[in-house]
Design a protein around this motif. Structure first.
Motif, PDB file in Angstrom:
ATOM      1  N   ILE A 613      64.464  -6.937  18.889  1.00  0.00           N
ATOM      2  CA  ILE A 613      63.176  -6.262  19.114  1.00  0.00           C
ATOM      3  C   ILE A 613      63.051  -5.845  20.567  1.00  0.00           C
ATOM      4  CG2 ILE A 613      60.674  -6.592  19.062  1.00  0.00           C
ATOM      5  CD1 ILE A 613      61.087  -8.450  16.660  1.00  0.00           C
ATOM      6  N   VAL A 614      63.496  -6.689  21.497  1.00  0.00           N
ATOM      7  CA  VAL A 614      63.471  -6.333  22.917  1.00  0.00           C
ATOM      8  C   VAL A 614      64.423  -5.169  23.188  1.00  0.00           C
ATOM      9  CG1 VAL A 614      64.012  -7.165  25.245  1.00  0.00           C
ATOM     10  CG2 VAL A 614      62.743  -8.628  23.656  1.00  0.00           C
ATOM     11  N   ARG A 634      52.690   0.778  18.304  1.00  0.00           N
ATOM     12  CA  ARG A 634      52.311  -0.252  17.338  1.00  0.00           C
ATOM     13  C   ARG A 634      53.009  -0.020  15.996  1.00  0.00           C
ATOM     14  NH1 ARG A 634      48.755  -4.217  16.563  1.00  0.00           N
ATOM     15  NH2 ARG A 634      48.025  -3.962  18.691  1.00  0.00           N
ATOM     16  N   ALA A 635      53.003   1.231  15.521  1.00  0.00           N
ATOM     17  CA  ALA A 635      53.659   1.534  14.244  1.00  0.00           C
ATOM     18  C   ALA A 635      55.158   1.260  14.325  1.00  0.00           C
ATOM     19  CB  ALA A 635      53.403   2.989  13.854  1.00  0.00           C
ATOM     20  N   LEU A 636      55.773   1.559  15.471  1.00  0.00           N
ATOM     21  CA  LEU A 636      57.209   1.338  15.620  1.00  0.00           C
ATOM     22  C   LEU A 636      57.565  -0.137  15.524  1.00  0.00           C
ATOM     23  CD1 LEU A 636      58.335   3.751  18.491  1.00  0.00           C
ATOM     24  CD2 LEU A 636      59.102   3.757  16.130  1.00  0.00           C
ATOM     25  N   PHE A 637      56.759  -0.997  16.135  1.00  0.00           N
ATOM     26  CA  PHE A 637      57.132  -2.411  16.191  1.00  0.00           C
ATOM     27  C   PHE A 637      56.529  -3.234  15.068  1.00  0.00           C
ATOM     28  CE2 PHE A 637      57.726  -0.802  20.535  1.00  0.00           C
ATOM     29  CZ  PHE A 637      59.092  -1.031  20.627  1.00  0.00           C
ATOM     30  N   GLN A 638      55.623  -2.632  14.292  1.00  0.00           N
ATOM     31  CA  GLN A 638      55.160  -3.300  13.077  1.00  0.00           C
ATOM     32  C   GLN A 638      56.165  -3.132  11.943  1.00  0.00           C
ATOM     33  OE1 GLN A 638      51.258  -1.549  12.566  1.00  0.00           O
ATOM     34  NE2 GLN A 638      50.252  -3.521  12.908  1.00  0.00           N
ATOM     35  N   GLY A 639      56.973  -2.082  12.019  1.00  0.00           N
ATOM     36  CA  GLY A 639      57.922  -1.790  10.948  1.00  0.00           C
ATOM     37  C   GLY A 639      59.119  -2.729  10.952  1.00  0.00           C
ATOM     38  N   ARG A 640      59.847  -2.717   9.848  1.00  0.00           N
ATOM     39  CA  ARG A 640      61.036  -3.565   9.704  1.00  0.00           C
ATOM     40  C   ARG A 640      62.195  -3.005  10.519  1.00  0.00           C
ATOM     41  NH1 ARG A 640      60.930  -6.384   4.559  1.00  0.00           N
ATOM     42  NH2 ARG A 640      59.103  -5.809   3.317  1.00  0.00           N
ATOM     43  N   LEU A 641      63.079  -3.901  10.952  1.00  0.00           N
ATOM     44  CA  LEU A 641      64.322  -3.464  11.589  1.00  0.00           C
ATOM     45  C   LEU A 641      65.348  -3.027  10.544  1.00  0.00           C
ATOM     46  CD1 LEU A 641      64.783  -6.093  14.439  1.00  0.00           C
ATOM     47  CD2 LEU A 641      64.489  -3.632  14.736  1.00  0.00           C
ATOM     48  N   LEU A 642      65.237  -3.576   9.332  1.00  0.00           N
ATOM     49  CA  LEU A 642      66.153  -3.213   8.249  1.00  0.00           C
ATOM     50  C   LEU A 642      65.367  -2.930   6.980  1.00  0.00           C
ATOM     51  CD1 LEU A 642      69.046  -5.835   8.586  1.00  0.00           C
ATOM     52  CD2 LEU A 642      69.104  -3.439   9.262  1.00  0.00           C
ATOM     53  N   SER A 643      65.802  -1.928   6.249  1.00  0.00           N
ATOM     54  CA  SER A 643      65.203  -1.646   4.954  1.00  0.00           C
ATOM     55  C   SER A 643      65.586  -2.740   3.966  1.00  0.00           C
ATOM     56  CB  SER A 643      65.692  -0.288   4.445  1.00  0.00           C
ATOM     57  OG  SER A 643      65.324  -0.106   3.096  1.00  0.00           O
TER      58      SER A 643
END
Length: 683
Positions: A613-614, A634-643
């Motif tokens: 995340i960092v 906010r939208a970018l970091f609320q989302g998942r890193l992987l589908s």
């Protein structure tokens, strides 16, 4: 003239040019600090005066400051407004030596800009009046753009059913706002608002006002559903709501707010004028009435960047378990080479990304390893420029001083050989300010700066402030700003690993006695952890932070395991050991990211890695500096890193494989909005 000389003696600058510059810097910083101190003391004096003067005289202070004290109009206005806007931050402003010009700019800015800039000041970003004005213009441009979108949305809907319905809807919403104001005029509610009470005692007046609101809301709901329909996703379906975009999400939130008001399903706090949450009931009704441009947490900033007809590229010279590489991939970057020392780590990386070009890292022969990797890059991708060089394992991860020194020298060698557009590496807190760390990169022609990133602001369940050394060429660094998420996305340690701790006990705590013991142990653990984030794994001096983990959390970090704790371990005062799955959660790795190869858990590499995340934060910061686009953080970091749904890929040997990809819709949609298209999966 003599008196003037005595009053302002000539500074004693002696020695070499470098020594004189050092002395001058020290002297000027002291004077700058005094500037901030005097401004804040004057503001405090005005604040005290306002509090002690009779009410009738308070509104004449600005005029009095100009006529009797001799302040300019802008100075007087700043001092008068300071207590309302910035008084609570006086200590921060003085401690960070913020200039009076910057303080005035903060006072004059809107609350969103002010809040973002205070976060930047707190983490030691360079914030002056120019930076504040730039942020203010971006936010204002975003609001203006959204207002146009909102007007077009309502007019388009009105074409279908008639403008009379639209006018009736907006008028009805305005009436709802009037009723909200009447409701919150109750003395009991005023006092509750002042004390920030969400659920005050319900008086008879409050109950009548809620009935009036519900009745009016029913009328507004009919017009709203005539205009926009009545089928909307549940509030909990965040991904579906966000996928509808800014206006679509606002319509969904507004409909839910109206239905709550109609049913009387709301607390007074939801309609307080001081409740400025973008999705509050008041904000949603303001959106319908036309006095607010949005009722959503998404904000897309309008900007007009350069075209980037390729994915930006990176090389990770010490990849570890791939945290930095995953984070950069989620930020839109493409990995052209990853170097990893551990055989088991390379196997784990290959299981996640079959097409990543992995190379064995040999530390003592690093130059030869790097040459081989660069030859492979040229063979696979042709002659390309590398945008970013980084390392997934920081050099201080290596506890042996000689190995740590070698890792640092390898970073210097990599930047010198590759000459990327930018680079970033995590450093130890003690590295900040050391010239021997920054100087080698500066001698190559890079602008270099340390940035602080509080990982827990972005959803990482660990209270760690990363110290990131960032370097860039061609003045790129002056436009590089670490993304701000305000209010932060908090994730407690207990919430992050709770289900993993309980995993074994639910199966093995057979019998009512054991189940009671297990539930008791879990309850005690949660009470012990509270809503705190996990502490650091290492102390500032590099030693293991064993005592804090054991005393505060009853967890033993002298080693790691590959299973959840047993019932006896949960009850044991000596603590249980964290599993690899728990370490992944603490560090912000997705559950679907494999860090094992069957014979090794690679736990130490997970614990010591840069959080993905960092790394994504840094990738977005670099992408924004390069393209000129501001993303909705906010939208970018609320989302998942992987589908959660695997995609089919063809590996280098032509074999079909299932891999979990980075799905960031917020990133892709913003880039598309500004006509930035990444062609294919490779540069």
């Amino acid at each position: 003239m003599q008196g003037s000389t005595d009053r302002f003696p000539e500074p004693a600058f002696e020695g070499t040019a470098e020594e004189m510059l050092h002395l001058a810097k020290h002297e000027l910083l002291k004077l700058r600090e005094k500037q901030s101190e005097y401004f804040l003391r004057a503001a405090k004096a005005v604040e005290t005066l306002k509090a002690k003067l009779p009410d009738s005289d308070r509104f004449n202070i600005a005029t009095w400051l100009q006529k009797d004290v001799g302040f300019s109009a802008s100075e007087a206005k700043s001092y008068v407004k300071f207590d309302a806007e910035l008084s609570a931050n006086s200590q921060l402003l003085q401690g960070k030596r913020v200039s009076p010009d910057a303080i005035r700019a903060l006072i004059a800015s809107d609350s969103k800009t002010r809040s973002e800039c205070l976060v930047r000041i707190e983490r030691d970003d360079q914030v002056d009046a120019r930076v504040i004005e730039k942020a203010r213009r971006s936010n204002r441009r975003a609001v203006a753009d959204l207002a146009i979108q909102r007007r077009n949305l309502f007019q388009t809907a009105a074409v279908r059913v008639g403008f009379a319905v639209k006018d009736s809807l907006e008028a009805g919403a305005q009436s709802l706002l009037t009723l909200m104001n009447e409701l919150t005029s109750d003395p009991v509610l005023k006092e509750a608002d002042r004390r920030a009470q969400a659920h005050p005692t319900e008086t008879e007046q409050l109950l009548r006002a809620k009935e009036a609101l519900a009745s009016k809301a029913s009328e507004v709901v009919r017009d709203f559903e005539t205009l926009f329909g009545s089928t909307f996703p549940d509030r909990g379906n965040t991904s579906d709501i966000l996928a509808r975009g800014e206006m679509g999400a606002s319509i969904v939130n507004a409909w839910h707010a109206l239905k709550d008001l109609e049913a009387g399903n709301f607390a007074p706090f939801d309609v307080y004028e001081t409740n400025r949450r973008p999705t509050s009931h008041r904000s949603c009704v303001q959106f319908i009435a036309g006095s607010r441009a949005t009722a959503s947490r998404i904000v897309q900033i309008a900007a007009y960047p350069e075209q980037m007809p390729y994915k930006p590229t990176f090389i990770d010279i010490d990849a570890g378990v791939g945290g930095t590489a995953l984070g950069l991939e989620a930020a839109g970057f493409h990995a052209v080479a990853l170097l990893a020392e551990n055989f088991h780590v390379r196997n784990a990386l290959k299981s996640n990304r079959s097409r990543w070009k992995l190379h064995e890292l040999t530390r003592e022969g690093f130059a030869d390893t790097l040459s081989g990797a660069l030859s492979s890059v040229r063979k696979n991708f042709g002659k390309i420029d590398i945008d970013v060089v980084t390392g997934g394992l920081p050099w201080h991860y290596h506890r042996n001083p000689e190995r740590a020194a070698t890792a640092f020298e390898n970073a210097i060698t990599a930047v010198d050989r590759i000459r990327p557009r930018a680079f970033f590496f995590e450093g130890a807190p003690a590295d900040v300010g050391r010239q021997r760390i920054a100087r080698p990169f500066q001698d190559m022609g890079y602008d270099v700066k340390w940035h602080s990133i509080d990982a827990d602001r972005y959803g990482v369940a660990q209270a760690k402030t990363y110290k990131i050394l960032v370097g860039a060429r061609n003045d790129l660094l002056k436009d590089l700003v670490i993304p701000v998420v305000n209010p932060p996305l908090r994730n407690s340690f207990a919430d992050a690993i709770g289900d993993l701790v309980e995993e074994r006990g639910r199966v093995h705590a057979a019998g009512s006695a054991n189940r009671f013991r297990f539930d008791n142990a879990i309850s005690s653990r949660r009470a012990l952890c509270g809503d705190r984030r996990a502490p650091l794994f290492e102390n500032p001096d590099g030693s293991r932070n064993i005592a804090e983990w054991l005393n505060d959390f009853r967890i033993d970090i002298r080693g790691y395991t590959n299973r959840p704790p047993t019932l006896n371990e949960l009850e044991n005062m000596d603590g249980f050991r964290l599993s690899t799955a728990m370490l992944k959660r603490i560090q912000g790795f997705p559950d679907l990211w494999n860090v094992e190869d069957g014979s090794s858990t690679n736990s130490w590499e997970v614990a010591g890695a840069v959080s993905p995340i960092v790394a994504k934060v840094m990738g977005i910061a670099i992408l924004e500096a390069v393209t000129g686009v501001e993303f909705e953080h906010r939208a970018l970091f609320q989302g998942r890193l992987l589908s959660p749904i695997p995609a089919t890929v063809i590996d280098d040997e032509g074999v079909e494989r299932k891999e979990y990809q980075s799905p960031d819709r917020a990133l892709v949609s913003t880039l598309r909005k500004h006509s930035i298209r990444f062609v294919g999966n490779e540069p």
